[in-house]
Design a protein around this motif. Structure first.
Motif, short mmCIF file in Angstrom:
data_model
loop_
_atom_site.label_atom_id
_atom_site.label_comp_id
_atom_site.label_asym_id
_atom_site.label_seq_id
_atom_site.Cartn_x
_atom_site.Cartn_y
_atom_site.Cartn_z
N TYR A 150 0.85 -1.18 0.00
CA TYR A 150 0.00 0.00 0.00
C TYR A 150 0.88 1.23 0.00
CZ TYR A 150 -4.39 2.49 0.97
OH TYR A 150 -5.51 3.29 0.88
N PHE B 133 0.65 5.18 0.52
CA PHE B 133 -0.25 6.23 0.98
C PHE B 133 0.07 7.54 0.25
CE2 PHE B 133 -0.03 3.17 4.38
CZ PHE B 133 -1.33 3.08 4.83
N ASP C 103 0.56 10.54 1.60
CA ASP C 103 1.81 10.98 2.23
C ASP C 103 2.62 9.70 2.40
OD1 ASP C 103 1.37 10.05 5.34
OD2 ASP C 103 -0.49 10.57 4.30
N ALA D 255 4.12 8.25 4.77
CA ALA D 255 3.89 7.46 5.99
C ALA D 255 5.11 6.65 6.40
CB ALA D 255 2.67 6.53 5.82
N PHE E 284 8.31 5.72 9.01
CA PHE E 284 8.41 5.68 10.47
C PHE E 284 9.53 6.63 10.90
CE2 PHE E 284 7.05 0.97 10.26
CZ PHE E 284 5.74 1.37 10.02
N PRO E 285 9.22 7.65 11.70
CA PRO E 285 10.26 8.62 12.06
C PRO E 285 11.41 8.00 12.86
CG PRO E 285 8.18 9.10 13.17
CD PRO E 285 7.90 8.00 12.21
N ALA F 143 13.18 12.27 8.22
CA ALA F 143 12.97 13.72 8.32
C ALA F 143 13.82 14.49 7.32
CB ALA F 143 13.27 14.20 9.74
N ARG G 173 9.25 0.18 -0.08
CA ARG G 173 8.88 -0.70 1.03
C ARG G 173 7.64 -1.51 0.68
NH1 ARG G 173 4.92 2.77 4.23
NH2 ARG G 173 3.35 2.50 2.65
N ALA G 174 6.74 -0.92 -0.12
CA ALA G 174 5.54 -1.67 -0.52
C ALA G 174 5.94 -2.83 -1.43
CB ALA G 174 4.54 -0.76 -1.21
N ARG H 256 -1.75 6.64 10.99
CA ARG H 256 -1.01 6.33 9.78
C ARG H 256 0.17 5.36 9.95
NH1 ARG H 256 -1.79 8.64 5.01
NH2 ARG H 256 -3.92 8.08 5.36
N PRO H 257 1.07 5.59 10.96
CA PRO H 257 2.18 4.66 11.09
C PRO H 257 1.71 3.23 11.35
CG PRO H 257 2.54 6.60 12.46
CD PRO H 257 1.13 6.69 11.95
N ALA I 55 0.40 1.78 8.12
CA ALA I 55 1.52 1.43 7.25
C ALA I 55 2.15 0.12 7.72
CB ALA I 55 2.55 2.55 7.24
N THR J 286 0.09 -2.85 6.69
CA THR J 286 0.23 -3.23 5.27
C THR J 286 1.59 -3.87 5.02
OG1 THR J 286 1.17 -1.14 4.48
CG2 THR J 286 -1.22 -1.29 4.55
N LEU J 287 2.51 -3.75 5.98
CA LEU J 287 3.81 -4.42 5.85
C LEU J 287 3.81 -5.75 6.60
CD1 LEU J 287 6.10 -1.29 6.23
CD2 LEU J 287 5.53 -2.52 4.15
N LEU K 112 7.63 5.05 19.03
CA LEU K 112 7.18 6.40 18.72
C LEU K 112 6.71 7.13 19.98
CD1 LEU K 112 5.25 6.13 15.33
CD2 LEU K 112 7.48 7.12 15.79
N ILE L 125 15.81 14.89 16.56
CA ILE L 125 15.96 13.78 15.62
C ILE L 125 14.66 13.54 14.86
CG2 ILE L 125 16.56 11.35 15.37
CD1 ILE L 125 17.97 11.60 18.07
N ARG L 126 13.56 13.59 15.60
CA ARG L 126 12.29 13.34 14.94
C ARG L 126 11.36 14.51 15.16
NH1 ARG L 126 10.97 8.59 19.21
NH2 ARG L 126 12.86 7.47 18.80
N PRO L 127 11.19 15.34 14.18
CA PRO L 127 10.32 16.49 14.34
C PRO L 127 8.87 16.04 14.38
CG PRO L 127 11.12 16.35 12.11
CD PRO L 127 11.78 15.25 12.85
#
Lengths: 353, 226
Positions: A78, A80, A82, A84, A86-87, A129, A143-144, B120-121, B124, B127-128, B143, B224-226
């Motif tokens: 999938y 998306f 955006d 999506a 993982f930060p 980021a 990744r999909a 969303r995460p 995602a 779906t993985l 997170l 690091i992660r905004p």
């Protein structure tokens, strides 16, 4: 074969769907925003759970009555709108996330191939980021693919990108389409993307399917093309027959004849897709001689529709291939154009997609 | 200078704060997750109850806890039935009181962290091919780490500084239920200002460093992660 049947009622919005798509090639869900195309995609993925929906893929029930296969058990990829990402993971860790879990690594697409196709090598050690929109979307597509999907679902993957990134990713998607055999459902409201990528078109109105069928057929249907006004166009599949070395031309065969276009670096035998704007096609009763136009084909008028106070759209059949021509009402009258009339189509310009 | 009673008060305090923090993290993570996700009406009620210790005088909380935990209270009777005796004036009672008293400090930062990450995460990850537990461990928890860390430190620090509830239900039994804040109170009552100073300044500096560390860590994570 991908079958979906369901009805969704949400306050004042109703989405009714009963469709089957071919299980190969790219199917586009095309329609204005708010018509329900993203919701439909989410229902297929299992991200949206609707009562009494029936979703089947190649004969397997993903949802039917009490059966509901959770998202993580469906062999989908999938993408998306955006990216999506993982930060908390860098690009490589993120790509490996789906790769490790795909459970059938051997018949999936090899890691190196995905990295190469999407040009991901230089991004592997970056943090999400620090990626641009286009880079992030490439990672998301990667990744999909690495999760070894049997069906790829893409929800307007280009809509959040600037023009340059969009162009780049669109050409990558075309390459993917050529090199991989995974069926794709592609949600879009962009005519360009649909004309370039799609094989099967599902045209949506608000909450329902207006029409669905092979792209070349549907794209040139007069009632649909008339809405595109001056942008009405035909899509023609052709094959490279060879090159005219003396004049630097490329010869493209399609069922209605042979196009000659300025030389393109394409191997003989390659399949290409041509887009021909209706306004670049004119009509003559006799075959013109002494003209600079190279591409002239015998054709039969199959229909006419007015597109403005002075303009008309004429649908032609050229050896079984539909072709649109934009003419004035005056010319249509003067030439006596009506269905069944034998004419010649003169094509002034052809765009290779 | 520092008496053995003070040392044991310090031990009891750290043990109490540590135990409370661990219990609240274990119970608070699922609770915060549920609060961040559910659309159930019951949520508002529960949020209000959890936030009560923020506004109530600790003595009110302590008073009702005393009634509940005492030999005639439902919890006290239950515990006596099991052969543990009354819970009032015991370390276990203190832990129960502290958990309730510090609950909002544990739950609220984690609930906010869970809510902020959005769907969303997790979609995602699904779906993985990541199943529910897999998603929770590999996406949700990492997170929410800044929020969980904040919750940990706030809970620990807040329990260190507890006074009213402890006084009501713990009594002041040296070595068992006497904590630092009450030891300080006793020193002041007895005009032993030097001892009071040592304990107070120690608590002040320690709490300050703990908060400084948390905010510093939070800041670095945001970089690091905004």
């Amino acid at each position: 074969m991908i079958e979906s049947t369901f009805t969704l009622q949400r306050s004042d919005f109703r989405l009714e769907v009963d469709e089957a798509f071919p299980g190969r090639g790219v199917t586009a869900l095309f329609g204005p925003s708010g018509c329900g195309k993203t919701t439909w995609l989410r229902v297929i993925a299992g991200l949206e759970r609707i009562r009494d929906a029936v979703i089947r893929f190649d004969g397997n029930s993903w949802q039917d009555g009490r059966t509901f296969l959770p998202v993580h058990r469906r062999p989908i990829g999938y993408v998306f709108q955006d990216a999506a990402l993982f930060p908390h993971m860098n690009v490589e860790a993120y790509l490996r996330y789906g790769w490790r879990r795909n459970g059938r690594r051997d018949d999936g697409i090899p890691w190196e191939e995905v990295i190469g196709l999407l040009e991901l090598e230089p991004l592997l050690h970056r943090r999400p980021a620090s990626l641009s929109g286009g880079e992030a979307q490439r990672v998301a597509i990667g990744r999909a693919l690495l999760s070894a999907p049997r069906l790829l679902l893409m929800d307007e993957p280009l809509s959040a990108l600037d023009a340059a990134a969009r162009k780049h990713i669109l050409s990558l998607l075309e390459r993917l389409k050529c090199e991989l055999s995974i069926p794709v459902i592609y949600v879009s409201h962009s005519r360009d993307e649909v004309a370039r990528l799609t094989d099967h078109l599902v045209l949506m109105g608000r909450g329902h399917v207006r029409a669905s069928g092979p792209l070349a057929e549907l794209w040139t249907r007069l009632d649909i093309a008339a809405e595109h006004g001056g942008a009405a166009s035909s899509v023609v599949e052709a094959r490279v027959a060879g090159h005219d070395e003396a004049w630097n031309l490329t010869l493209l065969d399609f069922p209605g004849g042979r196009f000659m276009v300025a030389r393109e670096a394409l191997p003989t035998g390659a399949d290409v897709r041509l887009r021909i704007m209706a306004r670049d096609v004119s009509i003559t009763l006799e075959r013109q001689t002494g003209t600079s136009i190279l591409n002239i084909f015998p054709a039969t008028v199959t229909g006419l529709a007015p597109t403005g106070p002075a303009q008309m759209l004429v649908r032609l059949d050229v050896g079984g291939v539909p072709l649109l021509s934009g003419v004035t009402r005056r010319s249509a009258h003067a030439l006596g154009l009506k269905p069944g009339r034998k004419v010649h189509a003169q094509v002034k310009a052809v765009a290779l997609l | 200078m520092i008496s053995s009673a003070d040392i044991s008060a310090l031990k009891v305090t750290l043990l109490l704060a540590g135990t409370t923090t661990i219990i609240l993290l274990l119970a608070g993570i699922p609770l915060a997750w549920w609060l961040a996700r559910t659309r159930c009406r019951l949520r508002l009620m529960l949020e209000a109850v959890i936030a009560l210790p923020l506004v109530l005088p600790p003595t009110v909380l302590g008073f009702y806890l005393l009634l509940m935990l005492g030999p005639d209270g439902p919890l006290g009777r239950f515990s006596e039935m099991l052969g543990f005796g009354s819970l009032a004036f015991t370390f276990t009672g203190l832990v129960i009181g502290s958990c309730i008293y510090s609950l909002p400090f544990a739950v609220q930062p984690m609930r906010d962290a869970f809510a902020a990450m959005g769907d969303r995460p997790l979609e995602a990850a699904a779906t993985l091919r990541a199943g529910p537990l897999d998603r929770f461990l590999t996406v949700t928890l990492p997170l929410a780490t800044p929020g969980i860390l904040t919750a940990t430190v706030l809970t620990f620090a807040h329990t260190l500084g507890e006074f009213g509830v402890v006084l009501m239900i713990g009594g002041n039994i040296p070595g068992r239920t006497q904590v630092l804040s009450i030891a300080i109170y006793d020193h002041v009552e007895a005009l032993e200002y030097a001892n009071a100073h040592i304990l107070s300044a120690g608590l002040l500096i320690f709490s300050f460093l703990l908060l400084l560390f948390t905010y510093g860590l939070g800041h670095r994570m945001r970089m690091i992660r905004p």
